[in-house]
Design an enzyme around this catalytic site. Structure first.
Site, short mmCIF file in Angstrom:
data_model
loop_
_atom_site.label_atom_id
_atom_site.label_comp_id
_atom_site.label_asym_id
_atom_site.label_seq_id
_atom_site.Cartn_x
_atom_site.Cartn_y
_atom_site.Cartn_z
N ASP A 153 0.87 -1.17 0.00
CA ASP A 153 0.00 0.00 0.00
C ASP A 153 0.91 1.23 0.00
O ASP A 153 2.11 1.12 0.31
CB ASP A 153 -0.86 -0.05 1.27
CG ASP A 153 -1.75 1.15 1.45
OD1 ASP A 153 -2.33 1.62 0.46
OD2 ASP A 153 -1.87 1.62 2.59
N ASP A 155 -0.18 5.24 0.83
CA ASP A 155 -0.44 6.23 1.87
C ASP A 155 -0.61 5.59 3.25
O ASP A 155 -1.32 4.60 3.41
CB ASP A 155 -1.71 7.03 1.54
CG ASP A 155 -1.47 8.08 0.47
OD1 ASP A 155 -1.96 9.19 0.62
OD2 ASP A 155 -0.76 7.76 -0.51
#
Length: 417
Positions: A153, A155
């Site tokens: 991932d 952010d």
């Protein structure tokens, strides 16, 4: 029968897990990585922040970023680690993935070069996909040597960004909220400035793609060295809002070719400057960027530095690869990757945007690309990637604080993962 031995390191006791003897679930459990969060309850939304008129001259944006921080009540502390990771280790210096020394160890917090008065309104990201839908990425044949794929991932996992703007990060970790918002706004300006000025975001925002090569088949290979993107008629005088009519609907061969030209040029720019974003920014933006990077690392206690260390350890292995799946639109995601110094860790072909299709669809594309024999490890903070990882029976390494990244680096250094 598996055997346990004891490995001692700096007066702490760790479980030694023999290579190729223990399943990944046992390794992760040893580091407090419970598989998976109880009931996978969705994390609460970020606290909304007030929109104000921005001090700099930019158009408004509304781009989807990673959803929520997962507090994961089932995650226990790290085996053999001290419990306090909140402060910056006094002897630790900034870890630079790139061979270009772009910034150095900060000595004290600095003041941003400009005051930020608030967050800009954002463009709506509720737009239709333009271009043919690709079932598979146009990549070389599957590499049989790839044994492990780490799906990251972006952010609040690798980088800290959205939680600075909302105040979530400062609340959770006891940081100066005004400083956090100011740095978040400063970085936001740089992200969209780079996306608009160099990566054609004004043209491509409503023609978003999942992968950089999704419209490559519409490219005729024309030499773009003297091509004038500003006068090729790609956008209509009204702004081109109706050009992207929906998934699979084309606006003509000529228009699709111009779209493909833009994505090809973005790819060229990324590959040219992925280890030297300062050269892309130029002066004085380069100096602003270096200052901002220093200040963000001070505020976040070297969060990005620790993430870069883990990424570098994975990339140093000939049989492992890093892949990114983010809910940020593709062009702003590439801008983030460049500005946060992640270009050397992620080839542009390994970056996928889940804005349109969701992460499960992207995960499926990744597994089709690298094959079913590879082992996939998901690293993230959100409910969506954790849910997909569970559904696909992929080990999930949860990141809720910097200590989780530290533990990941430790496991990689000892070849536990």
């Amino acid at each position: 029968m598996y055997k346990n031995t004891v490995y001692r390191h700096k007066n702490n006791v760790y479980m030694y897990i023999a290579k190729k003897s223990y399943p990944l679930s046992s390794v992760m459990a040893a580091y407090g990585q419970t598989q998976y969060s109880p009931a996978l309850q969705p994390a609460g939304p970020y606290t909304p922040y007030t929109h104000h008129t921005q001090g700099y001259s930019m158009t408004s944006y509304n781009i989807k970023t990673e959803d929520g921080l997962s507090h994961s009540p089932g995650q226990s502390s790290l085996l053999g680690y001290t419990s306090n990771f909140s402060g910056t280790p006094p002897a630790q210096t900034l870890y630079s993935y790139s061979t270009h020394a772009e910034y150095h160890t900060p000595t004290s917090p600095l003041t941003p070069g400009k005051e930020q008065e608030g967050a800009p309104a954002r463009r709506s990201s509720d737009v239709k996909l333009r271009g043919r839908k690709r079932a598979n990425d146009p990549v070389p044949p599957l590499d049989s040597d790839i044994e492990r794929v780490f799906i990251w991932d972006l952010d609040e996992t690798i980088i800290i960004f959205h939680s600075l703007l909302t105040g979530t990060f400062s609340t959770r970790f006891g940081k100066d909220s005004g400083k956090a918002v100011s740095l978040g706004l400063w970085m936001e300006e740089m992200i969209f400035n780079l996306a608009d000025s160099r990566l054609f975001f004004n043209d491509l925002e409503e023609c978003d793609q999942v992968h950089i090569d999704d419209v490559a088949s519409d490219d005729n290979g024309q030499d773009l060295s003297t091509y004038n993107f500003g006068t090729d008629g790609f956008q209509s005088p009204a702004g081109g809002g109706t050009l992207c009519l929906g998934s699979g609907v084309h606006g003509g061969v000529d228009w699709m070719r111009k779209l493909a030209f833009r994505y090809r040029r973005v790819k060229e720019i990324y590959n040219t400057y992925k280890n030297n974003v300062g050269g892309l920014l130029g002066s004085p933006k380069r100096e602003e960027w270096l200052q901002l990077r220093r200040e963000m690392e001070v505020l976040t206690d070297l969060w990005l530095t620790q993430a870069l260390k883990a990424l570098a350890l994975i990339n140093s292995r000939p049989n492992c690869v890093n892949v990114m799946v983010t809910t940020t639109q593709l062009i702003p995601a590439l801008s983030k990757v460049l500005l946060y110094g992640l270009g050397g860790a992620f080839p542009i072909e390994n970056i996928y945007s889940a804005t349109k299709t969701g992460k499960e669809s992207c995960f499926e594309r990744v597994t089709q690309r690298f094959g079913r024999r590879a082992v996939y490890v998901v690293v993230g903070d959100g409910v969506e990637e954790e849910t997909v990882a569970k559904k696909k029976n992929m080990p999930f390494w949860r990141v809720t604080c910097r200590a989780d990244l530290e533990a990941l680096s430790h496991a990689l250094e000892l070849d536990y993962l």
